[in-house]
Write an enzyme that holds these catalytic residues in place. Structure first.
Site, PDB file in Angstrom:
ATOM      1  N   ASP A  40       0.810  -1.208  -0.125  1.00  0.00           N
ATOM      2  CA  ASP A  40      -0.036  -0.164   0.034  1.00  0.00           C
ATOM      3  C   ASP A  40       0.828   1.235  -0.043  1.00  0.00           C
ATOM      4  OD1 ASP A  40      -2.215   1.690   0.312  1.00  0.00           O
ATOM      5  OD2 ASP A  40      -3.159   0.652   1.780  1.00  0.00           O
ATOM      6  N   ASP A  41       0.689   2.133  -1.012  1.00  0.00           N
ATOM      7  CA  ASP A  41       1.395   3.310  -1.388  1.00  0.00           C
ATOM      8  C   ASP A  41       2.912   3.174  -1.124  1.00  0.00           C
ATOM      9  OD1 ASP A  41      -1.246   4.520  -0.686  1.00  0.00           O
ATOM     10  OD2 ASP A  41      -0.788   5.449   1.025  1.00  0.00           O
ATOM     11  N   CYS A  80      -6.342   3.759  -3.810  1.00  0.00           N
ATOM     12  CA  CYS A  80      -6.572   2.296  -3.560  1.00  0.00           C
ATOM     13  C   CYS A  80      -7.700   1.620  -4.287  1.00  0.00           C
ATOM     14  CB  CYS A  80      -6.922   2.500  -1.915  1.00  0.00           C
ATOM     15  SG  CYS A  80      -5.503   2.930  -0.796  1.00  0.00           S
ATOM     16  N   ARG A  84      -7.119  -1.693  -6.800  1.00  0.00           N
ATOM     17  CA  ARG A  84      -7.474  -3.119  -6.143  1.00  0.00           C
ATOM     18  C   ARG A  84      -8.473  -3.866  -6.956  1.00  0.00           C
ATOM     19  NH1 ARG A  84      -4.943  -3.330  -1.418  1.00  0.00           N
ATOM     20  NH2 ARG A  84      -3.879  -1.312  -0.962  1.00  0.00           N
ATOM     21  N   LYS A 134      -5.595  -5.918   3.533  1.00  0.00           N
ATOM     22  CA  LYS A 134      -6.479  -4.994   3.097  1.00  0.00           C
ATOM     23  C   LYS A 134      -7.263  -5.518   2.013  1.00  0.00           C
ATOM     24  CE  LYS A 134      -6.446   0.056   1.627  1.00  0.00           C
ATOM     25  NZ  LYS A 134      -5.528   1.093   1.387  1.00  0.00           N
ATOM     26  N   HIS A 136     -10.421  -3.253   0.705  1.00  0.00           N
ATOM     27  CA  HIS A 136     -11.176  -1.982   0.118  1.00  0.00           C
ATOM     28  C   HIS A 136     -12.048  -2.166  -1.131  1.00  0.00           C
ATOM     29  CE1 HIS A 136      -9.875   2.420   0.843  1.00  0.00           C
ATOM     30  NE2 HIS A 136     -11.154   2.356   1.025  1.00  0.00           N
ATOM     31  N   SER A 161      -8.635   0.942   4.670  1.00  0.00           N
ATOM     32  CA  SER A 161      -7.498   1.893   5.116  1.00  0.00           C
ATOM     33  C   SER A 161      -7.823   1.922   6.278  1.00  0.00           C
ATOM     34  CB  SER A 161      -7.126   2.848   4.157  1.00  0.00           C
ATOM     35  OG  SER A 161      -6.981   2.867   2.965  1.00  0.00           O
ATOM     36  N   HIS A 240       0.937   2.577   4.429  1.00  0.00           N
ATOM     37  CA  HIS A 240       0.011   3.589   4.282  1.00  0.00           C
ATOM     38  C   HIS A 240      -0.142   4.387   5.557  1.00  0.00           C
ATOM     39  CE1 HIS A 240      -4.159   5.501   3.894  1.00  0.00           C
ATOM     40  NE2 HIS A 240      -4.139   5.081   2.835  1.00  0.00           N
ATOM     41  N   ASP A 292      -0.111  -0.589  -4.980  1.00  0.00           N
ATOM     42  CA  ASP A 292      -1.469  -0.379  -5.223  1.00  0.00           C
ATOM     43  C   ASP A 292      -1.432   1.146  -6.070  1.00  0.00           C
ATOM     44  OD1 ASP A 292      -1.282   1.033  -2.976  1.00  0.00           O
ATOM     45  OD2 ASP A 292      -3.095   1.011  -2.404  1.00  0.00           O
ATOM     46  N   ASN A 293      -0.576   2.072  -5.690  1.00  0.00           N
ATOM     47  CA  ASN A 293      -0.354   3.461  -6.243  1.00  0.00           C
ATOM     48  C   ASN A 293       1.056   4.024  -5.788  1.00  0.00           C
ATOM     49  OD1 ASN A 293      -3.046   3.718  -3.970  1.00  0.00           O
ATOM     50  ND2 ASN A 293      -0.989   4.665  -3.403  1.00  0.00           N
ATOM     51  N   LYS A 313       0.816   9.937  -5.183  1.00  0.00           N
ATOM     52  CA  LYS A 313      -0.271   9.304  -4.967  1.00  0.00           C
ATOM     53  C   LYS A 313      -1.473  10.354  -5.166  1.00  0.00           C
ATOM     54  CE  LYS A 313      -3.428   7.208  -1.374  1.00  0.00           C
ATOM     55  NZ  LYS A 313      -3.452   6.608  -0.010  1.00  0.00           N
TER      56      LYS A 313
END
Length: 510
Positions: A40-41, A80, A84, A134, A136, A161, A240, A292-293, A313
């Site tokens: 994540d992130d 996110c 996903r 996660k 989401h 998140s 994140h 994811d980003n 992001k």
């Protein structure tokens, strides 16, 4: 886990592996296991192998040195939920209805049941599928949107998140979280689900990764013991904001709190890879790690790092959507580096090719099979990529298109997650949506930081190809009705004590 804990972990599994019966002929002899690490992130410049001078990620760096590193790898959206949906379906998020932005705890919508996920694709072939971490992609009434309704057999995780919930303790023993969490207590505390049941609320962030790792390794061990090929989607909460870490990692990294979070993430990656090797299934398992980003930049030194890429992001600049990508399969994929264009939407068709899966005849995929890149060092089947924004709107459509090594921005826009005080004013949320006619054109091989726009009059043939692509995308990519725009009902929020008062504070169970 720490080195000492890792040794203990392997000893325990050695005993289990000896005591319990193990199938000698497995489905995995013909069908590879699939393992996706989805961070994540995680920014393009956050990892040690990417050049960060103080990020300590020895296990991911080892994976990179022994695997195939993608330098031109893209997520499908800079936030996110949309990204996903795409990694699991092989489709741009606007096709799946996961736009604009992200799901909230009380969101009514979720990933539509008609969308085919990797887990659903693998089920007829005898695969066991688990998601750890996660989700989401919606919770919904009575958990109707949770992973077990989308082909997964098992789930342990937080469904969104962890900054959406009240967060008070992020580092051992009781250091507070450093971020704008939901301290206004609009939402219920973050729940930890086991399958469709809440087992902990609020979730304890300090022990969360330990629980995730235990579940992931148990699932792998159980699958191998029963002779079943497996799909593990390890979808991290790390890194994140607000970052967190348990006692074995708090205060241990040179890079401060982000470094502690990265260190815990990296340690779990290493533990899983070590287990694959110990169980002698490393050569039967296709592994892919990505993000994811791009990185959140809004927390200054507690934010991520996009390296030499522009913004982060939330934006359709390179820093928001170009992410780390590593393919790892000893004996199958040669170690090295590829400059070929690829994306998270390519994972489903790639896995389909690996296992000879049958997909519905009418299913439209945006992804392509990466086998040519992975196994033959050949040119990608992908010659273009479409950048859809975080706050997608069919009135404006996509924001940019990459064709070969050229990228054309039809719109640009800053975003909160790229920081209100970013030194680059293009990244700030005050940089409103701006149309460009002709588009801003960059050669990403020469200028990955998007610093020097080219004169489109000097690239007429390239621009004609891009305009033709743009017309084709607008004509063929059909936007599904938005699931996120279905709105919220705060009574749908996950609560382990339904009907309790005072709501939402009363939703607690340990």
């Amino acid at each position: 886990m720490s080195t000492a804990n890792k040794l203990y972990f392997l000893v325990v599994w050695a005993l289990v592996y000896v005591i319990l019966p193990v199938s000698t002929t497995t489905a995995a002899d013909t069908q590879p296991n699939i393992l996706i690490f989805f961070v994540d992130d995680l920014g393009y410049g956050d990892l040690g192998y990417c050049g960060h001078p103080t990020s300590e990620t020895p296990n991911i760096d080892r994976m990179a040195s022994q695997g195939l590193v993608f330098t031109q790898f893209y997520t499908a959206n800079p936030v996110c939920s949309p990204s996903r949906s795409s990694i699991l379906t092989g489709r741009y998020p606007v096709r799946t209805g996961i736009w604009p932005y992200v799901f909230m705890p009380g969101s009514i919508g979720g990933l539509p049941k008609s969308e085919v996920t990797i887990a659903e694709m693998l089920k007829p072939l005898g695969y066991r599928s688990s998601i750890v971490g996660k989700w989401h992609l919606g919770v919904g009434e009575n958990g109707t949107h949770l992973p077990l309704h989308h082909g997964f057999d098992e789930y342990l995780g937080v469904p969104y998140s962890h900054d959406i919930c009240p967060c008070l303790r992020c580092f051992f023993p009781d250091q507070p979280c450093w971020n704008q969490c939901d301290l206004g207590l609009r939402f219920t505390p973050c729940p930890l689900y086991a399958n469709n049941t809440i087992i902990e609320q609020p979730v304890d962030l300090l022990s969360l990764e330990e629980k995730y790792l235990s579940k992931a390794t148990d699932f792998i061990q159980s699958s191998v013991r029963h002779g079943s090929p497996f799909f593990l989607y390890y979808s991290y909460q790390h890194i994140h904001h607000p970052q967190f870490a348990g006692g074995n990692f708090t205060g241990k990294a040179l890079r401060g709190k982000v470094g502690d979070s990265l260190l815990e993430l990296d340690d779990s990656v290493g533990a899983v890879l070590d287990l694959l090797k110990y169980l002698n299934v490393e050569r039967e398992t296709f592994v892919f790690l990505t993000s994811d980003n791009g990185p959140s930049l809004r927390n200054e030194q507690r934010g991520g790092n996009a390296g030499l890429l522009k913004c982060g992001k939330g934006t359709t600049y390179e820093g928001g959507m170009r992410v780390p990508g590593i393919a790892y399969w000893p004996g199958k994929i040669r170690a090295g580096k590829t400059y070929e264009l690829a994306s998270v939407i390519d994972l489903l068709p790639t896995v389909a090719g690996l296992v000879n899966a049958q997909l519905p005849a009418d299913l439209v995929l945006d992804g392509v099979d990466m086998a040519r890149i992975l196994f033959d060092n050949k040119q990608s089947l992908r010659d273009h990529f479409v950048y859809y924004p975080a706050h997608a709107d069919p009135e404006y459509g996509f924001y940019a298109i990459r064709y070969q090594n050229y990228k054309a921005h039809f719109y640009t826009q800053g975003e909160d997650n790229s920081d209100i005080l970013n030194r680059d004013i293009d990244c700030r949320p005050t940089a409103v949506r701006t149309p460009h006619s002709p588009p801003l054109l960059y050669n990403l091989h020469d200028d990955p930081g998007e610093l020097y726009a080219l004169d489109t009059d000097d690239y007429i043939d390239i621009m004609n190809d891009i305009y033709e692509l743009a017309e084709r995308v607008n004509r063929t990519v059909q936007w599904r009705d938005s699931e996120i725009n279905k709105g919220e009902d705060l009574d749908l929020q996950p609560c382990c004590n339904p009907g309790c008062t005072p709501y939402p504070y009363c939703c607690t169970c340990v």
